[in-house]
Design a protein around this motif. Structure first.
Motif, PDB file in Angstrom:
ATOM      1  N   UNK A 132       0.897  -1.306   0.053  1.00 33.26           N
ATOM      2  CA  UNK A 132       0.013   0.011   0.005  1.00 33.26           C
ATOM      3  C   UNK A 132       0.803   1.371  -0.036  1.00 33.26           C
ATOM      4  N   UNK A 133       2.020   1.015   0.688  1.00 38.73           N
ATOM      5  CA  UNK A 133       2.955   2.340   0.756  1.00 38.73           C
ATOM      6  C   UNK A 133       3.464   2.790  -0.616  1.00 38.73           C
ATOM      7  N   UNK A 134       3.837   1.676  -1.298  1.00 38.63           N
ATOM      8  CA  UNK A 134       4.312   1.902  -2.670  1.00 38.63           C
ATOM      9  C   UNK A 134       3.194   2.595  -3.590  1.00 38.63           C
ATOM     10  N   UNK A 135       1.973   2.214  -3.489  1.00 31.90           N
ATOM     11  CA  UNK A 135       0.968   2.883  -4.301  1.00 31.90           C
ATOM     12  C   UNK A 135       0.811   4.393  -3.738  1.00 31.90           C
ATOM     13  N   UNK A 137       2.871   6.224  -2.048  1.00 36.95           N
ATOM     14  CA  UNK A 137       4.071   7.013  -2.255  1.00 36.95           C
ATOM     15  C   UNK A 137       4.002   7.528  -3.989  1.00 36.95           C
ATOM     16  N   UNK A 138       3.703   6.535  -4.796  1.00 35.02           N
ATOM     17  CA  UNK A 138       3.500   6.927  -6.262  1.00 35.02           C
ATOM     18  C   UNK A 138       2.588   7.930  -6.401  1.00 35.02           C
ATOM     19  N   UNK A 139       1.531   7.937  -5.559  1.00 33.19           N
ATOM     20  CA  UNK A 139       0.403   8.952  -5.564  1.00 33.19           C
ATOM     21  C   UNK A 139       0.913  10.304  -5.442  1.00 33.19           C
ATOM     22  N   UNK A 140       1.865  10.334  -4.119  1.00 32.68           N
ATOM     23  CA  UNK A 140       2.298  11.515  -3.855  1.00 32.68           C
ATOM     24  C   UNK A 140       3.428  12.069  -4.560  1.00 32.68           C
ATOM     25  N   UNK A 141       4.180  11.153  -5.287  1.00 25.50           N
ATOM     26  CA  UNK A 141       4.981  11.622  -6.023  1.00 25.50           C
ATOM     27  C   UNK A 141       4.481  12.160  -7.457  1.00 25.50           C
ATOM     28  N   UNK A 142       3.270  11.889  -7.990  1.00 24.36           N
ATOM     29  CA  UNK A 142       2.657  12.289  -9.117  1.00 24.36           C
ATOM     30  C   UNK A 142       1.874  13.632  -8.838  1.00 24.36           C
ATOM     31  N   UNK A 143       1.590  13.657  -7.729  1.00 26.38           N
ATOM     32  CA  UNK A 143       0.435  14.759  -7.214  1.00 26.38           C
ATOM     33  C   UNK A 143      -0.967  14.288  -7.128  1.00 26.38           C
ATOM     34  N   UNK A 144      -1.235  12.989  -7.436  1.00 27.00           N
ATOM     35  CA  UNK A 144      -2.481  12.563  -7.211  1.00 27.00           C
ATOM     36  C   UNK A 144      -2.920  12.292  -5.887  1.00 27.00           C
ATOM     37  N   UNK A 145      -2.033  12.090  -4.936  1.00 26.99           N
ATOM     38  CA  UNK A 145      -2.348  12.234  -3.433  1.00 26.99           C
ATOM     39  C   UNK A 145      -1.505  13.275  -2.820  1.00 26.99           C
ATOM     40  N   UNK A 149       3.441  11.748   4.639  1.00 28.77           N
ATOM     41  CA  UNK A 149       4.046  10.477   5.055  1.00 28.77           C
ATOM     42  C   UNK A 149       3.350   9.244   4.435  1.00 28.77           C
ATOM     43  N   UNK A 150       3.804   8.692   3.184  1.00 28.06           N
ATOM     44  CA  UNK A 150       2.983   7.789   2.495  1.00 28.06           C
ATOM     45  C   UNK A 150       2.901   6.566   3.631  1.00 28.06           C
ATOM     46  N   UNK A 151       3.713   6.105   4.124  1.00 28.64           N
ATOM     47  CA  UNK A 151       3.872   4.774   5.036  1.00 28.64           C
ATOM     48  C   UNK A 151       2.634   5.004   6.170  1.00 28.64           C
ATOM     49  N   UNK A 152       2.489   6.298   6.878  1.00 30.29           N
ATOM     50  CA  UNK A 152       1.590   6.567   7.966  1.00 30.29           C
ATOM     51  C   UNK A 152      -0.033   6.423   7.207  1.00 30.29           C
ATOM     52  N   UNK A 153      -0.088   7.242   5.897  1.00 31.01           N
ATOM     53  CA  UNK A 153      -1.147   7.242   5.266  1.00 31.01           C
ATOM     54  C   UNK A 153      -1.772   5.699   4.835  1.00 31.01           C
ATOM     55  N   UNK A 154      -0.673   4.822   4.294  1.00 32.38           N
ATOM     56  CA  UNK A 154      -0.844   3.574   4.086  1.00 32.38           C
ATOM     57  C   UNK A 154      -1.497   2.757   5.264  1.00 32.38           C
TER      58      UNK A 154
END
Length: 198
Positions: A132-135, A137-145, A149-154
């Motif tokens: 989930x963190x991978x998904x 983090x990809x969203x954060x990098x693309x601006x979709x999310x 902290x992607x790990x905490x969000x996951x």
């Protein structure tokens, strides 16, 4: 006991163990039963798994890994982060529903085994939240999310959707309207992850 024509492998032992568990349940299944099903001595089984607990832990891990492997393909998929997150959560829900509905006796057995094997379950949850963190983090990098902290969000997404994958809720997974409720939760989570104003 007559020797079997096939080489005894850990995988063959785990397959036989699953069948023995299905037939006898976790309380009555023994290493001797597994050996008998394979046509070998129980000592041959112990050469691969030093204790009954080690065998039960390995068969539990194998069962949990089936779900993780299915979901890993979604993480690597080329879809948008929103599509991948929705697909990953839906696949997790469906995998758990199928395990509970297609083979209820084995699902009940594994519920007992996962209670015994907290370390294996913890590793499984860590693997799922890493996916989930991978998904995310990809969203954060693309601006979709919009997450710091992607790990905490996951972890939050995983916990927020617990009703659709935690075995303690298995009885609810066939309730009328469960798919609509799942979709509503996922829609809400995706709105919460999206940047403000989207």
């Amino acid at each position: 006991m007559a020797p079997t024509s096939e080489t005894l492998t850990a995988e063959r032992i785990l397959e036989a163990t699953e069948e023995v568990l299905r037939r006898h349940g976790p309380a009555k299944a023994t290493v001797v039963d597994v050996a008998r099903a394979l046509g070998v001595s129980h000592g041959s089984v112990y050469r691969h798994f030093r204790t009954k607990a080690a065998l039960r832990e390995a068969v539990t891990k194998r069962w949990l890994d089936r779900t993780s492997l299915k979901l890993a393909g979604i993480v690597a998929d080329g879809g948008s982060p929103e599509e991948r997150l929705r697909a990953w959560l839906a696949a997790l829900f469906e995998a758990k529903r199928h395990k509970a509905g297609d083979d209820p006796e084995l699902f009940a057995t594994y519920t007992v085994l996962t209670d015994e094997n907290g370390t294996v379950v913890g590793e499984h949850i860590a693997e799922l939240t890493a996916q989930l963190t991978g998904i995310v983090a990809a969203g954060a990098e693309s601006g979709a999310f919009s997450v710091a902290d992607p790990a905490a969000a996951a972890r939050a997404v995983f916990q927020a959707t617990g009703r659709f994958h935690d075995p303690c809720y298995a009885r609810e997974w066939t309730a009328p309207g469960i798919h609509e409720e799942f979709t509503a939760v996922v829609d809400l989570l995706l709105r919460g992850l999206a940047p403000t104003g989207r």
